[in-house]
Design an enzyme around this catalytic site. Sequence first.
Site, PDB file in Angstrom:
ATOM      1  N   ASP A 125       5.464  29.853 -17.097  1.00  0.00           N
ATOM      2  CA  ASP A 125       5.838  29.234 -15.824  1.00  0.00           C
ATOM      3  C   ASP A 125       6.507  27.894 -16.089  1.00  0.00           C
ATOM      4  O   ASP A 125       6.119  27.154 -16.995  1.00  0.00           O
ATOM      5  CB  ASP A 125       4.597  29.033 -14.942  1.00  0.00           C
ATOM      6  CG  ASP A 125       3.883  30.346 -14.643  1.00  0.00           C
ATOM      7  OD1 ASP A 125       4.560  31.282 -14.192  1.00  0.00           O
ATOM      8  OD2 ASP A 125       2.664  30.404 -14.868  1.00  0.00           O
TER       9      ASP A 125
ATOM     10  N   ASP B 152       7.480  24.475 -13.998  1.00  0.00           N
ATOM     11  CA  ASP B 152       7.328  23.702 -12.773  1.00  0.00           C
ATOM     12  C   ASP B 152       8.236  22.485 -12.803  1.00  0.00           C
ATOM     13  O   ASP B 152       8.522  21.917 -13.870  1.00  0.00           O
ATOM     14  CB  ASP B 152       5.872  23.255 -12.603  1.00  0.00           C
ATOM     15  CG  ASP B 152       4.916  24.436 -12.467  1.00  0.00           C
ATOM     16  OD1 ASP B 152       5.375  25.528 -12.075  1.00  0.00           O
ATOM     17  OD2 ASP B 152       3.714  24.256 -12.755  1.00  0.00           O
TER      18      ASP B 152
ATOM     19  N   ASP C 217      -4.073  15.515 -13.926  1.00  0.00           N
ATOM     20  CA  ASP C 217      -5.412  15.625 -14.496  1.00  0.00           C
ATOM     21  C   ASP C 217      -5.506  15.183 -15.949  1.00  0.00           C
ATOM     22  O   ASP C 217      -6.267  14.275 -16.290  1.00  0.00           O
ATOM     23  CB  ASP C 217      -5.954  17.049 -14.318  1.00  0.00           C
ATOM     24  CG  ASP C 217      -4.973  18.124 -14.770  1.00  0.00           C
ATOM     25  OD1 ASP C 217      -3.921  17.783 -15.359  1.00  0.00           O
ATOM     26  OD2 ASP C 217      -5.259  19.310 -14.528  1.00  0.00           O
TER      27      ASP C 217
END
Length: 461
Positions: free
Chosen positions: A63, A65, A142
């Site tokens: 993926d 992003d 995070d």
Amino acid sequence: MTDIRIATPTHPLVVPRAEHGISRKDISPNALRVLYRLREGGFQGYLVGGAVRDLLVGGHPKDFDVATDATPEQVKALFRNCRLIGRRFRLAHVVYGKEIIEVATFRANGGDDAGDRETDDGGRLLRDNIYGTIEDDAVRRDFTANALYYAIEDFSVRDYVGGYQDCQDRVLRLIGDPVERYREDPVRMLRAARLAAKLGFSIAPDAAAPIPELAHLLSAAPPARLFDECLKMFLAGHAESSFLLLEQLGLLPALFPETATALATNRSGALRAMLLQALRNTDTRVAEDKPVTPAFLFAALLWPAYCRELAVLQKGGTDPLVAQQRAADRVTLHQAQRIALPRRFSLPMQEIWLLQPRFSQRVRKRVFRLLSHPRFRAAFDFLELRASAAPDVVDDLAFWREAQAQAPEQLSERLESKAPRRVRAEGDSDADTSAEDAPAGAPRKRRRRRRKPGGGEGGAE
């Protein structure tokens, strides 16, 4: 190499193309299209997060992003193939066939001018749509390794929190106070275990230390989200190392409480050995690009809990056949309170369990009936798994392996030439197996065959 610990939001480190090794040929062409289009529209656009991290450590991201200073509505105006999703996090999805490029607006931790933020009384984040700058966005992510930005204009990597050096050192470090970040989103504890297992990173001591005491916070996480996290953890090729980290960090009882109890009380260690073998097999299948199913995975993960519940019911005098179904239902129901296992997976999981006692039968009609069962192959694979830790089912495994290879006529003749195999009854030697030491082959225990009222045989059917 430069010490990246000097990287701060006000003094970011810019790693030039010559020093980092990320090439555009390794980036999705569709992600590049989104980045260039944002730039042409007058907006900032960066490849961000796991894709940058994985490319830096030699991985192959699935993926890609993008982070931008454009709002979701502005992104939608740029791309006709865009849809907006989410309430907790408002996102733009730019769709190219089967590939989705997720575009997120830079987020900040405070203020209410361009969005909203909501937490509950325990500090858990419910909604986070406050928009800010790239510097704001970096510090609210995070882990430091996930706060790296690849810039399309000069092909550099921008680092605001020291994540580049942590990638070099293969350390997973939280941004901000670990206790506060885990309380804000308890699933971050699972993400720490999953990412450490996937990347081969160590978890920084200050990030690992609070996890055992805060593991109970996972009980407040949405069960559907925990199910999704489990799929990422156990079906991506690093299931065994993820499970070992769950044990090490004290997260297993919070995620699979009955399995954790069963493993802790199984003195022989057979149940744990079988479960670890199942996870190793899953990792091998993923590596070989073979299909894996959540039903089989959860059948293995919850098998220790099922064996323990079954042993408790049988020790209490419950009829074996009734005990099998009741144990399956109880374990499934209790686990669903933590992880939302859909019925399309829980029902096949139970079938795999409930078919196991039938492998001890040698009656011709029942042999052929089991061979034709739609769940036979999965149940047989599970029998093979059980045999890796339970020697008492090795004979069954050999019989059914041969049965599949024989022509129906040959198998029929073979079965008729032998006396029916005795089905073990409740009075047999291992019927007194304690709940604390249920072996991996515990469900073999069966009741005595008896005639049904209409003259037919009672059995596992």
